[in-house]
Design an enzyme around this catalytic site. Sequence first.
Site, PDB file in Angstrom:
ATOM      1  N   ASN A 207       5.601 -14.093  -8.776  1.00  0.00           N
ATOM      2  CA  ASN A 207       4.880 -14.905  -8.352  1.00  0.00           C
ATOM      3  C   ASN A 207       4.032 -15.217  -9.293  1.00  0.00           C
ATOM      4  O   ASN A 207       3.950 -15.029 -10.449  1.00  0.00           O
ATOM      5  CB  ASN A 207       4.463 -14.554  -7.540  1.00  0.00           C
ATOM      6  N   ASP A 276       5.666  -8.690  -2.849  1.00  0.00           N
ATOM      7  CA  ASP A 276       5.776  -7.649  -1.779  1.00  0.00           C
ATOM      8  C   ASP A 276       6.844  -7.777  -0.863  1.00  0.00           C
ATOM      9  O   ASP A 276       7.458  -6.807  -0.678  1.00  0.00           O
ATOM     10  CB  ASP A 276       5.419  -9.013   0.159  1.00  0.00           C
ATOM     11  N   PRO A 302       7.859  -1.145  -2.460  1.00  0.00           N
ATOM     12  CA  PRO A 302       6.896  -0.083  -2.161  1.00  0.00           C
ATOM     13  C   PRO A 302       5.360  -0.480  -2.771  1.00  0.00           C
ATOM     14  O   PRO A 302       4.792  -1.610  -3.689  1.00  0.00           O
ATOM     15  CB  PRO A 302       7.005   0.686  -3.316  1.00  0.00           C
ATOM     16  N   ASP A 303       4.221  -0.470  -1.416  1.00  0.00           N
ATOM     17  CA  ASP A 303       2.599  -1.290  -1.750  1.00  0.00           C
ATOM     18  C   ASP A 303       2.380   0.469  -2.839  1.00  0.00           C
ATOM     19  O   ASP A 303       2.146   1.478  -2.223  1.00  0.00           O
ATOM     20  CB  ASP A 303       2.359  -0.577   0.017  1.00  0.00           C
ATOM     21  N   ILE A 304       1.761  -0.125  -3.842  1.00  0.00           N
ATOM     22  CA  ILE A 304       1.323   0.695  -4.787  1.00  0.00           C
ATOM     23  C   ILE A 304       0.396   1.529  -4.674  1.00  0.00           C
ATOM     24  O   ILE A 304      -0.363   2.767  -4.627  1.00  0.00           O
ATOM     25  CB  ILE A 304       1.578   0.463  -6.640  1.00  0.00           C
ATOM     26  N   PHE A 320      -7.181  -6.116  -5.234  1.00  0.00           N
ATOM     27  CA  PHE A 320      -7.531  -7.748  -4.993  1.00  0.00           C
ATOM     28  C   PHE A 320      -7.487  -8.016  -3.887  1.00  0.00           C
ATOM     29  O   PHE A 320      -5.813  -7.422  -3.401  1.00  0.00           O
ATOM     30  CB  PHE A 320      -7.139  -7.960  -6.056  1.00  0.00           C
ATOM     31  N   LYS A 338      -5.788   0.130   4.419  1.00  0.00           N
ATOM     32  CA  LYS A 338      -4.711   0.218   3.083  1.00  0.00           C
ATOM     33  C   LYS A 338      -5.866   1.842   2.240  1.00  0.00           C
ATOM     34  O   LYS A 338      -5.951   2.637   1.526  1.00  0.00           O
ATOM     35  CB  LYS A 338      -5.091  -0.299   1.686  1.00  0.00           C
TER      36      LYS A 338
HETATM   37  O1  C5P Z   1      -1.543  -6.243   0.799  1.00  0.00           O
HETATM   38  P1  C5P Z   1      -1.647  -7.354  -0.179  1.00  0.00           P
HETATM   39  O2  C5P Z   1      -0.338  -7.843  -0.981  1.00  0.00           O
HETATM   40  O3  C5P Z   1      -2.523  -8.341   0.483  1.00  0.00           O
HETATM   41  O4  C5P Z   1      -3.224  -6.364  -0.605  1.00  0.00           O
HETATM   42  C1  C5P Z   1      -3.101  -6.809  -2.782  1.00  0.00           C
HETATM   43  C2  C5P Z   1      -3.795  -5.238  -3.055  1.00  0.00           C
HETATM   44  O5  C5P Z   1      -2.232  -5.076  -3.245  1.00  0.00           O
HETATM   45  C3  C5P Z   1      -3.788  -5.479  -5.149  1.00  0.00           C
HETATM   46  O6  C5P Z   1      -4.954  -5.003  -4.878  1.00  0.00           O
HETATM   47  C4  C5P Z   1      -1.893  -5.491  -4.793  1.00  0.00           C
HETATM   48  O7  C5P Z   1      -2.317  -5.246  -6.399  1.00  0.00           O
HETATM   49  C5  C5P Z   1      -2.384  -4.144  -4.249  1.00  0.00           C
HETATM   50  N1  C5P Z   1      -0.342  -4.015  -3.896  1.00  0.00           N
HETATM   51  C6  C5P Z   1       0.289  -2.818  -4.833  1.00  0.00           C
HETATM   52  N2  C5P Z   1       1.342  -2.972  -4.003  1.00  0.00           N
HETATM   53  C7  C5P Z   1       2.309  -3.694  -3.183  1.00  0.00           C
HETATM   54  C8  C5P Z   1       1.298  -4.715  -2.506  1.00  0.00           C
HETATM   55  C9  C5P Z   1       0.070  -5.759  -3.024  1.00  0.00           C
HETATM   56  O8  C5P Z   1      -0.723  -2.271  -5.499  1.00  0.00           O
HETATM   57  N3  C5P Z   1       3.471  -4.059  -2.954  1.00  0.00           N
END
Ligand code: C5P
Length: 400
Positions: A207, A276, A302-304, A320, A338
């Site tokens: 992206n 995502d 995975p959501d880091i 962010f 979160k």
């Molecule tokens: O849920 P969303 O993607 O909108 O959240 C954005 C925030 O979560 C940003 O700070 C982004 O760096 C972090 N993020 C992450 N891992 C992901 C998706 C988003 O750390 N897979």
Amino acid sequence: MNFPFKNILLGITGSIAAYKSIELIRRLREQGATVKVVLTCAGAAFVTPLTLQAVAGGKVYQDLLNADNELQFSHLDLARWAEVILIAPASADFLAKLSHGMADDLLSTVCLASDAPLKVAPAMNQQMWAAAATQANIALLRQRGAQFLGPAQGVQACGETGLGRLLEPADIVAQLQSSTGLLAHLHIMVTAGATREAIDPVRFISNRSSGRMGFAIAQAAQQWGARVTLVSGVVALPTPFGVQRLDCISAQDMHNTVQQHIAGVAVFIATAAVADYRPATQATEKIKKNTAMLTLTLERSPDILAMVARLQPKPFCVGFAAETQNLRDHALQKLHNKNLDMVAANWVNQADIGFDSLNNALQVFWRGGEQILPKTDKLTLARQLLTLVKQRYGCATGTR
Ligand code: C5P
């Protein structure tokens, strides 16, 4: 930010890099500091007292056993006057002398007689830097509290390449600034840039993210004294000075890298544009275009940030939110869903801010408060955001 030192005693020793001391003095004086120069005998072979006197705007001190000097401003007066002693450049010979507590010239004597913090910017041939004797001297000096600024890596005056170059004067000034900065002793981890999720060996999903906002935060945090780990996706940006950079490609890579290095991190700032979704399977060979339609099945990556926010103990977590609509609602949802401490939200459908741009504007939310940071360049914005982070972090930990 105010420069932390007013009275700087600058020691110049025997190295070709001594010519950079002239610019260093100029830059220190620009910060409002008074610089008194002590020049060793070997240093004077590379740069003249007359030049140094002109840029420092005062006498250059050279001799220990000089009756006139001792009457006017003795070695003890110099030692007491100094708020900080900066040796730049520091030769291998001078480090050896310092580590053994010798006092056979003016500079080594002043160092021994002063309780001011000692900052050392070495400059020498890479082999001399790597020599066991030099490394042992450095270890001893560090153990006694001396702070080393550099050396830098690169081409040396002797034609060799390696570790041993004097830091650039601007970087020495930045290091002095950061040693007592707003974020001194905090370990901050920043994720930045876009991840790439492979479809096959030549194609990927990604992206739009230049990584500039995250790199600016890493740079600003380092300049304010933080120890910074920058976990970077794919970007075309140089590593900010003094920052530890760990490169990753996919969301999974970034997740694993963060997990491996998160221990001890006090503040986690997630600016990365993590994909995502990722292809559920990756083709091992290039996919041929022999069908009219191609369907990719994607799965969540995975959501880091959420992973870090679930840790116990959890770092102070800043997320962010890049939004095209309902910025406030989405940002507040993210804060709660979160379990974050702060969310920095920005519009990404406005011209001249956000993705790829040099400027940005943020609306920052935390539990019970919010603040607008109007459009400006990303480094300035990074400093404003870090000021808020420091305030909220201080409230959360009771250290403010
Ligand atoms: O849920 P969303 O993607 O909108 O959240 C954005 C925030 O979560 C940003 O700070 C982004 O760096 C972090 N993020 C992450 N891992 C992901 C998706 C988003 O750390 N897979």
